[in-house]
Design a protein around this motif. Sequence first.
Motif, PDB file in Angstrom:
ATOM      1  N   LYS A 192      -8.675  12.804 -11.421  1.00  0.00           N
ATOM      2  CA  LYS A 192      -7.468  12.701 -10.589  1.00  0.00           C
ATOM      3  C   LYS A 192      -6.760  11.204 -10.929  1.00  0.00           C
ATOM      4  O   LYS A 192      -5.505  11.299 -10.925  1.00  0.00           O
ATOM      5  N   MET A 193      -7.594  10.206 -11.278  1.00  0.00           N
ATOM      6  CA  MET A 193      -6.666   8.962 -11.127  1.00  0.00           C
ATOM      7  C   MET A 193      -5.909   8.802 -12.661  1.00  0.00           C
ATOM      8  O   MET A 193      -4.722   8.335 -12.860  1.00  0.00           O
ATOM      9  N   LEU A 194      -6.550   9.694 -13.833  1.00  0.00           N
ATOM     10  CA  LEU A 194      -5.923   9.591 -14.957  1.00  0.00           C
ATOM     11  C   LEU A 194      -4.456  10.646 -14.972  1.00  0.00           C
ATOM     12  O   LEU A 194      -3.606  10.231 -15.716  1.00  0.00           O
ATOM     13  N   THR A 195      -4.535  11.729 -14.277  1.00  0.00           N
ATOM     14  CA  THR A 195      -3.277  12.468 -14.148  1.00  0.00           C
ATOM     15  C   THR A 195      -2.755  12.278 -13.112  1.00  0.00           C
ATOM     16  O   THR A 195      -1.269  13.101 -12.722  1.00  0.00           O
ATOM     17  N   SER A 196      -2.701  11.029 -12.142  1.00  0.00           N
ATOM     18  CA  SER A 196      -1.748  10.941 -11.285  1.00  0.00           C
ATOM     19  C   SER A 196      -0.507  10.338 -11.681  1.00  0.00           C
ATOM     20  O   SER A 196      -0.415   9.553 -12.780  1.00  0.00           O
ATOM     21  N   PRO A 197       0.611  10.827 -11.185  1.00  0.00           N
ATOM     22  CA  PRO A 197       2.085  10.286 -11.864  1.00  0.00           C
ATOM     23  C   PRO A 197       2.061   8.838 -11.994  1.00  0.00           C
ATOM     24  O   PRO A 197       1.896   8.254 -11.068  1.00  0.00           O
ATOM     25  N   GLY A 198       2.279   8.346 -13.113  1.00  0.00           N
ATOM     26  CA  GLY A 198       2.677   6.930 -13.495  1.00  0.00           C
ATOM     27  C   GLY A 198       1.299   6.219 -13.493  1.00  0.00           C
ATOM     28  O   GLY A 198       1.491   4.960 -13.603  1.00  0.00           O
ATOM     29  N   SER A 199       0.150   6.918 -13.657  1.00  0.00           N
ATOM     30  CA  SER A 199      -1.001   5.933 -13.543  1.00  0.00           C
ATOM     31  C   SER A 199      -1.324   5.312 -15.118  1.00  0.00           C
ATOM     32  O   SER A 199      -2.044   4.204 -15.106  1.00  0.00           O
ATOM     33  N   VAL A 200      -0.683   5.713 -16.076  1.00  0.00           N
ATOM     34  CA  VAL A 200      -0.978   5.053 -17.311  1.00  0.00           C
ATOM     35  C   VAL A 200       0.261   4.543 -17.990  1.00  0.00           C
ATOM     36  O   VAL A 200       0.398   4.308 -19.272  1.00  0.00           O
ATOM     37  N   THR A 201       1.518   4.610 -17.030  1.00  0.00           N
ATOM     38  CA  THR A 201       2.674   4.000 -17.790  1.00  0.00           C
ATOM     39  C   THR A 201       3.285   2.731 -17.131  1.00  0.00           C
ATOM     40  O   THR A 201       2.610   2.525 -15.883  1.00  0.00           O
ATOM     41  N   ARG A 202       3.943   2.028 -17.585  1.00  0.00           N
ATOM     42  CA  ARG A 202       4.547   0.692 -17.190  1.00  0.00           C
ATOM     43  C   ARG A 202       5.419   1.199 -15.860  1.00  0.00           C
ATOM     44  O   ARG A 202       5.955   2.321 -15.880  1.00  0.00           O
ATOM     45  N   ASP A 203       5.405   0.432 -14.857  1.00  0.00           N
ATOM     46  CA  ASP A 203       6.085   0.318 -13.459  1.00  0.00           C
ATOM     47  C   ASP A 203       7.716   0.395 -14.062  1.00  0.00           C
ATOM     48  O   ASP A 203       8.110  -0.215 -15.108  1.00  0.00           O
ATOM     49  N   THR A 204       8.492   1.125 -13.405  1.00  0.00           N
ATOM     50  CA  THR A 204       9.694   1.399 -13.666  1.00  0.00           C
ATOM     51  C   THR A 204      10.451  -0.011 -13.702  1.00  0.00           C
ATOM     52  O   THR A 204      11.591  -0.120 -14.168  1.00  0.00           O
ATOM     53  N   ASN A 205      10.085  -1.075 -12.852  1.00  0.00           N
ATOM     54  CA  ASN A 205      10.396  -2.240 -12.454  1.00  0.00           C
ATOM     55  C   ASN A 205       9.830  -3.376 -13.405  1.00  0.00           C
ATOM     56  O   ASN A 205       9.715  -4.574 -12.894  1.00  0.00           O
ATOM     57  N   TRP A 206       9.343  -2.629 -14.401  1.00  0.00           N
ATOM     58  CA  TRP A 206       8.478  -3.877 -15.207  1.00  0.00           C
ATOM     59  C   TRP A 206       9.169  -5.017 -15.792  1.00  0.00           C
ATOM     60  O   TRP A 206       8.526  -6.130 -15.738  1.00  0.00           O
ATOM     61  N   GLN A 207      10.493  -5.042 -15.726  1.00  0.00           N
ATOM     62  CA  GLN A 207      11.293  -6.096 -16.443  1.00  0.00           C
ATOM     63  C   GLN A 207      11.008  -7.354 -15.565  1.00  0.00           C
ATOM     64  O   GLN A 207      11.216  -8.537 -15.713  1.00  0.00           O
ATOM     65  N   GLU A 208      11.193  -6.633 -14.034  1.00  0.00           N
ATOM     66  CA  GLU A 208      11.117  -7.893 -13.041  1.00  0.00           C
ATOM     67  C   GLU A 208       9.885  -8.566 -12.949  1.00  0.00           C
ATOM     68  O   GLU A 208       9.669  -9.520 -12.327  1.00  0.00           O
ATOM     69  N   MET A 209       8.847  -7.710 -13.400  1.00  0.00           N
ATOM     70  CA  MET A 209       7.568  -8.302 -13.243  1.00  0.00           C
ATOM     71  C   MET A 209       6.787  -9.108 -14.417  1.00  0.00           C
ATOM     72  O   MET A 209       5.606  -9.589 -14.260  1.00  0.00           O
ATOM     73  N   ARG A 210       7.615  -9.237 -15.413  1.00  0.00           N
ATOM     74  CA  ARG A 210       7.496 -10.147 -16.493  1.00  0.00           C
ATOM     75  C   ARG A 210       7.018 -11.465 -16.184  1.00  0.00           C
ATOM     76  O   ARG A 210       7.427 -12.102 -15.404  1.00  0.00           O
ATOM     77  N   TYR A 211       6.041 -11.909 -16.884  1.00  0.00           N
ATOM     78  CA  TYR A 211       5.746 -13.562 -16.716  1.00  0.00           C
ATOM     79  C   TYR A 211       6.426 -14.602 -17.659  1.00  0.00           C
ATOM     80  O   TYR A 211       7.222 -13.991 -18.355  1.00  0.00           O
ATOM     81  N   ASN A 212       6.414 -15.814 -17.143  1.00  0.00           N
ATOM     82  CA  ASN A 212       7.337 -16.573 -17.632  1.00  0.00           C
ATOM     83  C   ASN A 212       6.827 -16.761 -18.968  1.00  0.00           C
ATOM     84  O   ASN A 212       5.294 -16.760 -19.190  1.00  0.00           O
ATOM     85  N   ILE A 213       7.549 -16.987 -19.995  1.00  0.00           N
ATOM     86  CA  ILE A 213       6.901 -17.180 -21.342  1.00  0.00           C
ATOM     87  C   ILE A 213       6.757 -19.041 -21.498  1.00  0.00           C
ATOM     88  O   ILE A 213       7.911 -19.665 -21.333  1.00  0.00           O
ATOM     89  N   PRO A 214       5.466 -19.216 -21.862  1.00  0.00           N
ATOM     90  CA  PRO A 214       5.264 -20.663 -22.174  1.00  0.00           C
ATOM     91  C   PRO A 214       6.135 -21.405 -23.116  1.00  0.00           C
ATOM     92  O   PRO A 214       6.394 -20.805 -24.249  1.00  0.00           O
ATOM     93  N   SER A 215       6.638 -22.653 -22.948  1.00  0.00           N
ATOM     94  CA  SER A 215       7.520 -23.404 -23.888  1.00  0.00           C
ATOM     95  C   SER A 215       6.622 -23.799 -24.949  1.00  0.00           C
ATOM     96  O   SER A 215       5.096 -24.145 -24.835  1.00  0.00           O
ATOM     97  N   LYS A 216       7.044 -23.765 -26.200  1.00  0.00           N
ATOM     98  CA  LYS A 216       6.227 -24.172 -27.421  1.00  0.00           C
ATOM     99  C   LYS A 216       6.092 -25.776 -27.252  1.00  0.00           C
ATOM    100  O   LYS A 216       6.907 -26.486 -26.913  1.00  0.00           O
ATOM    101  N   LEU A 217       4.617 -26.075 -27.318  1.00  0.00           N
ATOM    102  CA  LEU A 217       4.520 -27.510 -27.633  1.00  0.00           C
ATOM    103  C   LEU A 217       4.930 -28.329 -28.738  1.00  0.00           C
ATOM    104  O   LEU A 217       5.137 -27.569 -29.868  1.00  0.00           O
TER     105      LEU A 217
END
Length: 679
Positions: A654-679
Amino acid sequence: MDLIPDLPSGPLDVYRKQASFNWKKMKLFLESPEDIEIANEAFKYMEEEPIFQHPDRDLTLEEERHLTFQRMKKVYNSDILYPDDLFMNRNKHRVLNNVISLYDWSLLARKSLLIEFPMGAFLGLGTDRHRKFINSLMNREIGFAFCLTEISHGSNTKALRTEARYDIESESFILHTPDFEAAKCWAGCLGKTASHCLVFAQLYTPDGVCHGLHNFVTPVRDPQTLQPYPGVTIFDMGAKIGLNGMDNGVIMFNHYKIPRENLLNKTGDVTVDGKYVSPFKDPSKRFEGRVGITEFGVINLTKALTISIRYSAVRRQFGPENQGEIPVLEYPLQQYRLFPYLSGLYVLHCFSVKLKDRNMSFRLAVMGGSEDPDYLANFGQEIHALSCFSKPYSGWMARDAVQESREACGGHGYLKAAGFGKIRNDNDANCTYEGDNNVLLQQTSNWLLSLWVARQRTDFTRFPMGTVSYLNQYNKYLNMKWSSDTFNRNLKDEDIIQTCLDTYCWLVCWLCKATSQDMETLKSSGKNKFDIKNNCQIFRAHNLSLAYGERVFITWFLESIKEADVSLQIPLYRLLALFSLTRVLKHVSSYVEGGLINGENVVITNIEEHITRLLSEILPDSVSLIDAFAPPDFFLNSVLGNADGRVYEHMYRKMLTSPGSVTRDTNWQEMRYNIPSKL
């Protein structure tokens, strides 16, 4: 037993092999071969039809209603779910409705309210002049909504304010809604679907006299365009906690005319010249029953307990050191949480079947007209008192069992895929519609108290079902006392049940006496009738209704056990003993106050020890006991409750076949974490 398919093998086999009886024999004790055959055909049809497949995503409100309507049309067009003899064969009608309710309560409600309920109203309250509406219903040319409740009044039907004033000149009734508080509401199928309504309104004759509530056939929409007629305002009530496949609506009338003949006139009519005529001397004495709703609780109990007991038999947690984990069903506390409801399921099922049969006998006797009027009056009073008790009791028992089952399944029980959410939300309406539960119980206690007042001149054996015959011996029961030997450890289950029945006889008699005395005290202090009744509800009248009904539950199930196959009687006696003891224990404060215990507190200890014993004895039978009730997996629709017991396989799928369960969220770009600056 060939009608009953074998269950799939799996983890639940461990418990099934321990059972002391054949679960198929138990199923035949609960249902007749004819009923099983009817249900099997309906189960197979619905499981194979594409329209009944469960959606793999959440539906919007509009989608859910549209899908329910499409399914309803499929039901109407099916020779299996809606055969030609449906209305002639009441038992087939009941079985098929149970199958549909196991699938979806919204579908059953929408199907029943649109066509079947108005058909019953026309046959029961109408006359020959209303046959045209029956024909139109049969041809699916019209559909109905039932309009009783108003925005500001529900249980107090005498205070409903929608008016129907007869106009001599036009020979019509003029329906009018004085204001929004008088608008009819919660009418199923009204929001978007119904073309006609059965409207309860206060009937006024031209002389200004109000003759009380009457039922009027009221066209409200054009059947082709579904647009409301002028003078009618309809709007939808929107999303609800549950039953969202049903479109509940609100309706208001603005001096809206309907023909005089549209009054359902079997119990009262208005002549062309505006005179009111009625065959009833006192219209308030018309009998209304709520017999069928009791069975709704049985179905919701069945689904909830199938899930929780099967899951508890598979779910392993903790255990003796170095001996591995054990199923949580092995824990006495888990058993105490679930098995009293399992016993309640058996008792309530038996009661609902017998009450329906006896209600049918009553109705046939009324139609036959050959019975003594006093006999019919007494019979009707018992039916009414029992239905006003059993409808609340059924809804509450299912409500509590669903919640306890959900919690007993832990975190996984909170998954939507577990199925508890839909059962709980749909059952919740049972506690309110057709009369608020607490208000209904007052009708039962009012009747019992009226009998108690007249006890000196009443032969209680004259009530046909025998539900109050023991009141003839009220002095004997009021003199009862528990001793240290009551419920002693050596009692057999049959003796325990009989002791519980005697205890209930005492309890009903004492509550009748104590409530009547309280009412007399309040009366002598100057209280009015309204306040007197109100002030006696919490600890007296309310419990009186419960005690009366629980005793009937036990009595009727005991009758059924004695008729059962010998191989089934021991597990059935255990169930009834557990039900009886757990219910008797809930009234302990009355035993103390009324002097039944009289210092013998050891009796409570004896009861607790018997309950603990019964739980351990029911444990090996528990899975098979619920198997006898359980619907097919497709209708249960729970990853936790499948008959094969392979819980984790079903969860994974059931969990594996639920719509969207194994794909990125459609709004994944808004959910990205900040990229750390290089030391």
